[in-house]
Design an enzyme around this catalytic site. Sequence first.
Site, short mmCIF file in Angstrom:
data_model
loop_
_atom_site.label_atom_id
_atom_site.label_comp_id
_atom_site.label_asym_id
_atom_site.label_seq_id
_atom_site.Cartn_x
_atom_site.Cartn_y
_atom_site.Cartn_z
N VAL A 356 0.85 -1.19 0.00
CA VAL A 356 0.00 0.00 0.00
C VAL A 356 0.88 1.24 0.00
O VAL A 356 1.84 1.34 0.78
CB VAL A 356 -0.94 0.02 1.22
N ASP A 470 -12.55 -11.40 5.89
CA ASP A 470 -11.23 -11.16 6.50
C ASP A 470 -11.28 -9.95 7.43
O ASP A 470 -10.43 -9.07 7.37
CB ASP A 470 -10.17 -10.97 5.42
#
Length: 645
Positions: A356, A470
């Site tokens: 990221v 998740d």
Amino acid sequence: MGLGSKVRVRGHIPLVLCQSTKLEIIDLARNQFSGSIPSCIGSLSNLTYLSLRSNLLEGPIPQEIGNLEALTILDLSQNRFSGPVPPEIENLEALESFHLSQNRLNGSIPKEIGNLEALIGLELSQNRLTGSISKEIGNLEALLFLNFSQNRLSGSIPQEIGNLEALKSLDLSQNRLSGSIPQEIGNLEALESLDLSQNRLNGSIPSQIAKLYWLSHLNLSFNQLSGPVPDLSATKLQTVYAGNGCWKIFLDTLQGNKGLSPCITSSNTSRANSNIPLYLKIYLPIAIFSTFSILCCLLFSRSKVKNNRAGEQPAKNGDIFSIWNYDGKIAYEDIIAATEDFDFRHCIGVGGYGSVYRAQLPCGKVVALKKLHRLEAENPAFDKSFRNEIKFLTEIRHRNIVKLHGFCLHQRSMFLIYQYMEKGSLFYNLRDEVEAVEMDWTKRIEIIKGMAHALSYLHHDCTPPIVHRDISSNNVLLNSSFEAFVADFGTARMLDLDSSNHTILVGTRGYIAPELAYTMAVTEKCDVYSFGVVALETLMGKHPEEVLSWVSSPTSLVNTKLIDVLDRRLPPPTSQLVARNLVQVATLTFACLNQKAKSRPTMKEVCKEFISRQTSLSVPLRMISLVELVKQGMHVGESSEVCPV
């Protein structure tokens, strides 16, 4: 070729891997592999990427890992490895990212790490490492992120650390370091975050820290520092005027140092006199540059409009299949420029599915880019389902869900474009001593409610319903006001209620519903359980592993009070309203942690309870046991009153 894993696999790492000598990528993260790393792994000479993060692996790290000379990324974090860090790692001259955090490693940090001159990220936190930090650490001049926190390191901070001029984040907190803070830290001109808290450092704060213009996070708390505080007005740290010529930085930054003066060394008069040159030297050039940038953007936009009208000239950088944000299409060139071609300096996190990056676009908007690992970006079978899913997910609108602006496919590179969250993950904030204290009980209650509303929307207001699959504290992000946003739909799949729910199993160890140990049936109730774990983690300030083991046997909870498991970094609530809200949240949390999936409430029922009328507590908060909350949670959905009466 590469090997990736999305199915949570148990057992030992198969020795057959050692026969695949052409392997370049091994990603077995987020599984339940146990046992040790086979020594034969050293035969994989072509390996460039090895991630065994978040498993149950134990034993020593084999010295044969030093044979993987082509390795650029090595992530063995979140396991149970013990023993020393093998000095043979000095052979990994191409290594850029080295992560061994959250293990049980002991011994000293080998000075041979200083030979890894290509290293950009070094993470050895949350182990049992002892000894001192060697001066060889100063050889890592390319290093951007260094984290040795939560170990048992002693001795002084070597002055050679001042050689790391590219460093952006330095965290040596929660060790036993002594001596003074080296003045050479003033050489770290790119430093944004410095955490030396909870050590035994003494002496004064070096005035050279005042030269760190980009410094926006500083924590020197709970040491033995003394003397005046340097004038930090030239940094990005926030200061407040306390009257009588006294300027202070935030208390949490310096608390626990009895010998420190409460005021910075500069006077109110000198600060007032410095306003004009500061404005002329900093703000005026920024204003001129911003004006010039706006003019350039306008000219560039007009040029792009003309090109679009022509409709014949292909994109010079390749095919941009789908990429957009609030302001329309983003040029691929802007993404490359904003991240300096995905330079690691702009990386703010690395996960099992990609890295990221923080990117500020020419228009001023800041976005988060998730660049998917090469394996997924090159998988043709992944492409079609990915496109269909992205098209659906970009249409999701909810105040507690991170906005997915779009994606880009470009020359076999794939990345997602997300709304940027200033505070980062809930996981990080709960483990940061300063941020955790700033998250008071009211903020934590609102974070839990925000998660609940987001999941209720996904489960009950989307067609078809979405199961995230998740949910963990890493996938709950916080903005600057500590508002919660559910993130990372890279593993989410639309749930077709007319078809079988048996699918590949994904998730994060410690958050997965117990029924998934013997069935592959993924339902909304799996998210409900994961929500319960994250909610309890938010209340406790750490992962509730021990309490979760008690839930399966409620009699274990009889002698444990709610007040005993709440985060001790925060004082007990004094407000009756806050206490009531805590009990309500805790009750709903244990309802979601029911071992039987059918007995868990839906997220819609949880949200309904949040807005229902609450009654006053009939007993003080300190008297409420966990077993009472579990029993009361069994009736969630039957009554609007969830507080013990």
